[in-house]
Motif scaffolding. Structure first.
Motif, PDB file in Angstrom:
ATOM      1  N   PHE A 118       3.810  -1.711  -0.654  1.00 57.17           N
ATOM      2  CA  PHE A 118       3.131  -2.316  -1.218  1.00 57.17           C
ATOM      3  C   PHE A 118       2.697  -2.017  -2.813  1.00 57.17           C
ATOM      4  CE2 PHE A 118       2.583  -2.115   3.224  1.00 57.17           C
ATOM      5  CZ  PHE A 118       2.330  -3.896   3.106  1.00 57.17           C
ATOM      6  N   TYR A 120       0.251  -3.035  -6.251  1.00 54.86           N
ATOM      7  CA  TYR A 120      -0.792  -3.010  -6.105  1.00 54.86           C
ATOM      8  C   TYR A 120      -0.813  -2.699  -7.819  1.00 54.86           C
ATOM      9  CZ  TYR A 120      -2.107   1.822  -6.533  1.00 54.86           C
ATOM     10  OH  TYR A 120      -3.230   2.681  -6.389  1.00 54.86           O
ATOM     11  N   VAL A 133      -4.365  -4.970  -0.772  1.00 50.05           N
ATOM     12  CA  VAL A 133      -3.577  -4.241   0.234  1.00 50.05           C
ATOM     13  C   VAL A 133      -4.286  -3.889   1.490  1.00 50.05           C
ATOM     14  CG1 VAL A 133      -2.021  -2.368   0.753  1.00 50.05           C
ATOM     15  CG2 VAL A 133      -2.316  -3.981  -2.219  1.00 50.05           C
ATOM     16  N   ALA A 158       1.255   2.765  -1.004  1.00 52.60           N
ATOM     17  CA  ALA A 158       1.210   1.679  -1.842  1.00 52.60           C
ATOM     18  C   ALA A 158       1.548   2.092  -3.626  1.00 52.60           C
ATOM     19  CB  ALA A 158      -0.697   1.465  -1.713  1.00 52.60           C
TER      20      ALA A 158
END
Length: 281
Positions: A118, A120, A133, A158
């Protein structure tokens, strides 16, 4: 120069932590280990302009080989064994290099580690935050990158690009989780508190105390001294006291330059905990 501050879901096994540190090589500036959070924060930068990128990949390989997230317990929120990998363009560096590094690392991690990713911060096209997230991952948000074959026990990563931030904890003189959570809610931005402050109230079982754990993500608006002194005042208003200030990782020298001598003496922060000092010593 790029800085990378990977957060690893391991804070107890000494053999694993030693292996992680060794994998980082000369780019390792600091390791902060927390047995209650069951988490360690590695600060990587230099000696070359982008050596941190090599170091975090070596660290990542060790992490996925040694950590089984399915058996992990700790008070800190987490998505994966290698939980967070932020890249930071230090003063004088082009912020775009941090975004490039984040995207390159994410692509590498999906292929080499078998972990969903993910993005960010600046690395995400919508500039979504790390807390968002954590709140939405695998619920309302699908990973940005998905491996062809997932690896069990490592979770997701992340990966972000962000400005310099400071992570700092204020430990209270008692074991009262409700109090720590109340104080955290009064200082964090999302609940009407200080600009750029993210805060949680957490219990430290090993110390039988609680802490207000903060990330200061807009240092130009709320610095270390303002955040810690606000927690101190909120605790005092409720008959409690801050007994320990704990820096997680390193702090920019310019941030300590803004602090008064009285605050530095009370908090125990000093120049040896700055990024600049570690890069030159």
């Amino acid at each position: 120069m790029l800085e990378c501050v990977p957060n690893v879901s391991e804070g107890r096994a000494r053999a694993s932590l030693d292996a992680f540190a060794a994998a980082c090589g000369p780019s390792l500036l600091d390791v902060h280990r927390d047995v209650d959070h069951h988490r360690s924060v590695f600060t990587l930068a230099g000696p070359g302009p982008r050596d941190a990128e090599r170091a975090v990949r070596a660290l990542a390989r060790e992490v996925v080989d040694r950590i089984d997230l399915e058996r992990h317990e700790g008070v800190h929120p987490r998505l994966g064994a290698l939980d967070v990998v932020p890249f930071v363009a230090l003063d004088g560096s082009d912020p775009a290099t941090a975004v490039e590094a984040a995207h390159a690392f994410g692509a590498w991690a999906v292929d080499e580690l078998g972990t969903p990713v993910f993005f960010y911060g600046f690395a995400d096209e919508r500039d979504r935050t790390l807390p968002s997230v954590r709140a939405s991952a695998f619920r309302t948000r699908a990973p940005d990158l998905v491996p062809q074959s997932s690896r069990a026990g490592v979770g997701a990563i992340a990966v972000g690009a962000r400005p310099v931030l400071v992570a700092i904890n204020c430990e209270l003189d008692r074991d009262d989780l409700a109090l720590a959570r109340t104080i955290a809610s009064t200082v964090r931005e999302r609940d009407g508190g200080l600009p750029g402050v993210r805060a949680l109230g957490l219990r430290l079982a090993s110390r039988e105390h609680v802490q207000v754990s903060m990330n200061l993500v807009a240092l130009d608006q709320t610095g270390v001294q303002a955040a810690c002194e606000t927690v101190r005042a909120r605790a005092h208003d409720r008959g409690a006291a801050v007994t320990r200030v704990e820096l997680v990782g390193l702090v920019p020298a310019a941030e300590l330059d803004r602090c008064t001598p009285e605050f530095l003496e009370w908090s125990g922060l000093d120049v040896t905990q700055t990024i600049e000092h570690r890069l030159t010593h």
